[in-house]
Design an enzyme around this catalytic site. Structure first.
Site, PDB file in Angstrom:
ATOM      1  N   ASP A 432       0.863  -1.179   0.000  1.00 15.53           N
ATOM      2  CA  ASP A 432       0.000   0.000   0.000  1.00 15.53           C
ATOM      3  C   ASP A 432       0.909   1.243   0.000  1.00 15.53           C
ATOM      4  O   ASP A 432       1.603   1.513   0.988  1.00 15.53           O
ATOM      5  CB  ASP A 432      -0.866  -0.050   1.275  1.00 15.53           C
ATOM      6  CG  ASP A 432      -1.886   1.063   1.344  1.00 15.53           C
ATOM      7  OD1 ASP A 432      -1.677   2.111   0.698  1.00 15.53           O
ATOM      8  OD2 ASP A 432      -2.887   0.887   2.068  1.00 15.53           O
ATOM      9  N   HIS A 433       0.867   1.973  -1.108  1.00 11.55           N
ATOM     10  CA  HIS A 433       1.811   3.080  -1.260  1.00 11.55           C
ATOM     11  C   HIS A 433       1.449   4.270  -0.366  1.00 11.55           C
ATOM     12  O   HIS A 433       2.221   5.213  -0.228  1.00 11.55           O
ATOM     13  CB  HIS A 433       1.838   3.521  -2.732  1.00 11.55           C
ATOM     14  CG  HIS A 433       3.128   4.159  -3.144  1.00 11.55           C
ATOM     15  ND1 HIS A 433       4.202   4.317  -2.300  1.00 11.55           N
ATOM     16  CD2 HIS A 433       3.522   4.692  -4.326  1.00 11.55           C
ATOM     17  CE1 HIS A 433       5.193   4.917  -2.937  1.00 11.55           C
ATOM     18  NE2 HIS A 433       4.805   5.160  -4.174  1.00 11.55           N
TER      19      HIS A 433
END
Ligand code: CAO
Length: 460
Positions: A432-433
């Site tokens: 999850d950036h």
């Protein structure tokens, strides 16, 4: 008087049912016919009604329990209700007209309740399509019904994490919410101490329908008539497929994914595995690459705690967890299930091998319990037993990363001026950036590759 509520006979040849959700708390006042628990047997899901009015005294079962027909599940204190009845009767005695009106009715009801009956169980086939107005479900409902549990860690996806029974709402209000498909935990209460009323539920449902509240992704893409081009066959999606579809779509839509790839030289590790597999076999397990990965990933999660965390966007906080629970994707006939190995960092490789074998067997034999599918912080998906050179698994919300493992191959690797045959294991990390930066993703995966190549790395 204390009345015991037992699991009644459900159908021929059905001797047990699993508790999907407890719908009341001790101390709750319930009316006759109010639902006490949601149950699932092999044949159906149904709600267990109370056959008396009173106050819930004891709850003798928990979510996920397998209950036998005839087993006591709740006790209800009926004294207050009886007092009220007596009050009515005393009052009635002073007015003969009332006695005549009320007596036959209440006697009839009691006789019905005594017989305890299948008809009282509002049975609905497990596969029955749901005609709920909104697609919002209590997300922590256990796996047999909601195996986002299946899709594993997703089961904890409820933004509040609060069990439905702990929100301030009466059983009748909770039942209304369930019936119209509203997650009671998300409804703001307008009553005293924020108590949720039936009106609040209806208003919330109306808002959902009008699109004022995000109900999760709906896929109303209009399909063409495929039969124009050839014969077709339609099949109902089972619960696991429905939940997997829902949680995957939600995870994909809400998490900005980045995928990092790397390869580990596992030539030495494979020798180690062959050498020590007998030792583990003696204890009844198989020393597989997944078990070794579990061990090393647990170390990596301790070293890089952000990969073991969750994002709380409502409060703009990162939740770091001081325990390392890892979900392992298991391919079953029913579809994908993700049982969770708890405290993986505290277990030996032999213990992890045994536990993984046991969980995978349970998942495949439909023996896995809902709580064994919940509480994972990170997941591993190994497709290497099947094949493939690489893939990009979807992060299961509320996790922030997942490790994909593909098939190891012998490849020529240029070492000290010459090509040498080495066994290379392709790994992918989806993350999850919002919480993990690219450099951290690369560092995490590189560390894992180095640990696979030289397990002594974990000691530093
Ligand atoms: N590379 C090469 N060979 C591999 C391998 C890999 N990455 N992973 C497994 N293998 C081999 C094993 O060594 C074993 O070979 P032998 O029978 O010769 O010993 C064989 O493949 C089967 O392995 P396994 O499946 O019994 O054992 P495992 O512990 O490695 O895997 C499990 C367990 C539960 C992860 C696996 O059975 C499974 O279900 N995988 C599918 C996961 C899945 O569906 N993921 C998709 C989810 S989408 O995100």
């Amino acid at each position: 008087m204390i009345k015991e509520i037992k699991l009644p006979e459900i159908a021929d040849n059905v001797t047990t049912a699993v508790v999907l959700e407890i719908l009341v708390s001790a101390g709750d006042k319930v009316e006759k016919d109010d639902s006490l628990a949601e149950m699932e047997s092999d044949k159906a899901t149904f709600e267990l009604p109370s056959d008396v009015s009173g106050t819930v005294k004891e709850i003798k079962v928990s979510t996920g329990d397998e209950v036998k027909v005839g087993q006591v599940m709740f006790t209800i204190d009926t004294s207050a209700a009886e007092g009220a009845e007596e009050g009515k009767e005393t009052k009635s005695e002073t007015g003969k007209q009332d006695v005549k009106k009320e007596e036959p009715q209440s006697t009839g009801e009691e006789a019905e309740a005594e017989e305890k009956p299948r008809e009282e169980i509002r049975e609905k086939p497990s596969q029955e399509p749901e005609s709920r107005p909104a697609r919002e479900e209590p997300e922590s409902r256990p796996a047999r019904e909601e195996p986002s549990a299946a899709a594993g860690p997703g089961a904890d996806d409820a933004t509040t994490g609060t069990p439905a029974t702990e929100v301030p709402a009466s059983p009748a209000v909770r039942r209304l919410a369930r019936e119209i498909g509203v997650d009671v935990r998300k409804v703001p209460g307008s009553g005293p101490h924020s108590r949720i009323t039936a009106e609040d539920i209806k208003a919330y449902a109306k808002k959902l329908l009008e699109g004022g509240v995000k109900a999760g992704p709906a896929d109303d893409y209009e399909l063409p008539d495929f039969s124009k081009w050839g014969p077709v066959r339609r099949e109902k999606m089972d619960n696991i497929r429905k939940i997997t579809a829902k949680t995957m779509a939600e995870s994909w839509q809400s998490i900005p994914h980045v995928f990092q790839f790397d390869k580990a030289d596992v030539t030495g590790l494979e020798e180690f595995r062959k050498k020590y597999s007998k030792l583990v076999e003696k204890q009844g397990a198989k020393l597989t690459v997944t078990a070794i990965l579990l061990k090393l990933t647990a170390e990596a999660l301790r070293k890089f705690p952000r990969f073991n965390a969750s994002l709380d966007m409502r409060n703009e906080e990162i939740i770091y967890k001081d325990y390392v629970n890892i979900g392992v994707a298991v391919d079953t006939e029913r579809g994908l299930l993700v049982p969770v190995v708890r405290d993986a960092d505290k277990k030996s490789i032999t213990e992890l091998s045994l536990e993984l074998n046991e969980l995978a067997e349970k998942a495949r034999k439909k023996k896995i319990m809902p709580d064994e599918l919940q509480g994972g912080n990170f997941a591993i998906s190994n497709l290497g037993g099947i094949g493939g050179t690489n893939f990009t698994p979807i992060v299961y919300r509320p996790n922030v990363a997942i490790l994909g493992v593909s098939r190891s191959q012998t490849e020529p690797v240029f070492i000290d001026g010459e090509f040498k045959p080495r066994t290379m294991l392709p790994l992918s990390l989806s993350y999850d950036h919002r919480i993990i930066d690219g450099a951290d993703g690369a560092r995490f995966l590189r560390w894992l590759c180095e640990a696979l190549e030289n397990p002594l790395v974990t000691m530093f």
